[in-house]
Design a protein around this motif. Structure first.
Motif, mmCIF file in Angstrom:
data_model
loop_
_atom_site.group_PDB
_atom_site.id
_atom_site.type_symbol
_atom_site.label_atom_id
_atom_site.label_comp_id
_atom_site.label_asym_id
_atom_site.label_seq_id
_atom_site.Cartn_x
_atom_site.Cartn_y
_atom_site.Cartn_z
ATOM 1 N N ILE A 217 -29.057 51.297 46.020
ATOM 2 C CA ILE A 217 -28.197 50.367 45.303
ATOM 3 C C ILE A 217 -26.747 50.818 45.417
ATOM 4 O O ILE A 217 -26.422 51.942 45.047
ATOM 5 N N PRO A 218 -25.869 49.931 45.928
ATOM 6 C CA PRO A 218 -24.471 50.330 46.063
ATOM 7 C C PRO A 218 -23.874 50.711 44.703
ATOM 8 O O PRO A 218 -24.120 50.043 43.710
ATOM 9 N N GLY A 219 -23.107 51.787 44.709
ATOM 10 C CA GLY A 219 -22.445 52.194 43.469
ATOM 11 C C GLY A 219 -23.347 52.996 42.560
ATOM 12 O O GLY A 219 -22.931 53.444 41.507
ATOM 13 N N LEU A 220 -24.630 53.148 42.973
ATOM 14 C CA LEU A 220 -25.576 53.883 42.142
ATOM 15 C C LEU A 220 -26.243 54.911 43.044
ATOM 16 O O LEU A 220 -26.433 54.679 44.215
#
Lengths: 248, 245
Positions: free
Chosen positions: A239-242
């Motif tokens: 997951i982008p940003g995670l």
């Protein structure tokens, strides 16, 4: 130790038809793949379902799943295989029994037993991974899912499971590898997968070291490739940003 | 004014511990009610009882004529009409911002994907985050995420909104951007119940203030009464502590 290593052995004739020993290994690899993939499919579907059940508030559903896990996880795999292959068929309805024991090719009935055994055994382990994956999510996620009007089923389908499956990819990969390794128990009921082929090669050719070295290499290469593929999958679904920056 | 949320003698226990004792109040249509009080006073628990995220054992809560505690009530349907904003935003991290806004519209309300996304984009524009529509929540700041969370709740066309400490997890410089969105919402006539420590917001926007302590509603009065002459000693103490800076 005086041992004459002879790696050419795999290209020599087995004395049966036109086969060379390498052909046996290829057949063996085919069976191993067929076993492991089918058993994994069973394990993933059933284990996923059981894992969800264990996180539900309903005591009956989570209780059933808990009993399942304890039963299948605490009995040795080999014992389970013998039960599925030697005991269970005797309790099937007569027509099914005749079909299983007489009509089916013995290799196919052995195959079915191993897939069932390995699938159900691994499902217990997958269940535990999925359960921890779901329980590791913040409680607020299920609150938020319910607050927008999702039913319990929709909360799992759209919010909890997509996140939980990402979390459990690494442990599930290691279960997937275990399925390949555990599939070697099939050799004990006469299914000619890789280990059985290696044993047979060792007996026929007397080149016992080469025979088992090749089997080792095949298992190793197979599992290393799966690990590589799964780590690519893991990166793909990240997951982008995670997780990338360590999350928050 | 007709009552949107009516809370009648609600009692709730965690085991032997009573978290809510005989709580009664109501929120009328278009009214903004701020719930404040020290930590552990039960204010978050009370607001979560309103959309049944927390069950309660005694009393009843009526939202737009529907009893929340009635086992026959279709809770998902009721919750879909009540917007909720959480302290920790709780956006769905695996979905993009616009997907976060669209998913419940399509799966719960049955809107088409195009319609849901168009509405989502419109709401993002309203909270000033249209440019971030295709990012994931983890790529936004806390204040931005909370504005998205408000937009997500609005996307369902709620009949009222619940805010559970919406600014408590934010860095100080991000609090105002969220309060601005809430203020605007209040001005448009949205019915709001907000658990918050932002007394400036309460003073500017609230119609009524409820003060809770140890599971009881201690004060329930108009904003002017609350900030002018709170009747209870406990509320006076609380105010003197948080207003002195």
């Amino acid at each position: 130790m005086n041992y004459n290593w002879d790696w050419n052995i795999f290209f020599k004739s087995t004395g049966i038809g036109n086969e060379i020993y390498l052909d046996w290994y290829i057949t063996g690899l085919g069976w191993t793949l067929a076993l492991a993939l089918a058993a994994w499919l069973v394990a993933l579907l059933l284990g996923g379902l059981l894992g969800v059940m264990r996180t539900l508030p309903n005591k009956w559903l989570s209780g059933i799943a808990t009993c399942y896990v304890e039963l299948f996880r605490n009995v040795p795999l080999l014992v389970q295989l013998f039960i599925w292959y030697f005991v269970v068929p005797d309790y099937l309805p007569e027509s099914v029994q005749i079909w299983f024991k007489q009509d089916l090719n013995p290799a196919v009935s052995a195959y079915i037993s191993v897939v069932v055994c390995l699938g159900l055994f691994t499902a217990a382990r997958v269940c535990e991974q999925v359960r921890t994956g779901i329980q590791a999510l913040p409680k607020g996620q299920s609150n938020a899912a319910q607050a927008v009007g999702f039913t319990v089923a929709q909360s799992y389908r759209y919010v909890l499971l997509p996140q939980a499956f990402r979390v459990v990819i690494p442990p599930l990969t290691s279960e997937f590898l275990n399925v390949f390794k555990n599939s070697s128990v099939a050799s004990l009921i006469g299914l000619m997968e890789i280990l059985a082929q290696a044993k047979q090669t060792a007996e026929f050719s007397a080149n016992i070291f080469e025979a088992f070295t090749l089997a080792t290499l095949i298992y190793f290469t197979l599992n290393m490739s799966i690990m590589k593929v799964m780590s690519i999958v893991e990166k793909r679904v990240r997951i982008p940003g995670l997780m990338v920056e360590g999350g928050k | 004014m007709s009552s949107m949320i009516s809370i009648n003698n609600v009692n709730k226990w965690y085991g032997d511990f009573q978290v809510l004792t005989d709580c009664s109040t109501s929120v009328s249509k278009g009214e903004v009610v701020v719930v404040c009080g020290p930590s552990g006073s039960g204010k978050s628990t009370l607001i979560k009882c309103v959309n049944a995220l927390e069950p309660f054992q005694k009393g009843d809560i009526i939202v737009d004529g529907i009893s929340v505690g009635d086992p026959k009530t279709n809770l998902p349907k009721l919750r879909s009409r009540v917007g909720m904003v959480f302290q920790h935003f709780e956006l769905f991290p695996h979905l993009t911002i616009v997907e976060n806004l669209a998913i419940a519209q399509t799966k719960v309300l049955g809107r088409s994907k195009e319609e849901a996304e168009a509405k989502g984009i419109k709401l993002l524009e309203r909270v000033g985050l249209k440019a971030h529509a295709h990012k994931h929540p983890g790529q936004l700041s806390g204040g931005q995420q909370q504005r998205v969370a408000i937009a997500r709740a609005l996307a369902m066309d709620p009949i009222c909104m619940l805010f559970d400490e919406p600014t408590s997890a934010l860095d100080p410089e991000m609090i105002n951007e969220v309060l601005d969105v809430m203020t605007e919402l209040a001005k448009e006539g949205m019915t709001m119940m907000c658990v918050t420590h932002e007394m400036g917001f309460a003073r500017r926007v609230a119609d009524r203030v409820i003060f809770m302590d140890r599971g009881h509603i201690v004060e329930d009065c108009s904003k002017d009464d609350f900030f002018g002459t709170p009747r209870s000693e406990r509320a006076q103490q609380f105010l003197s502590k948080i207003l002195q800076h």
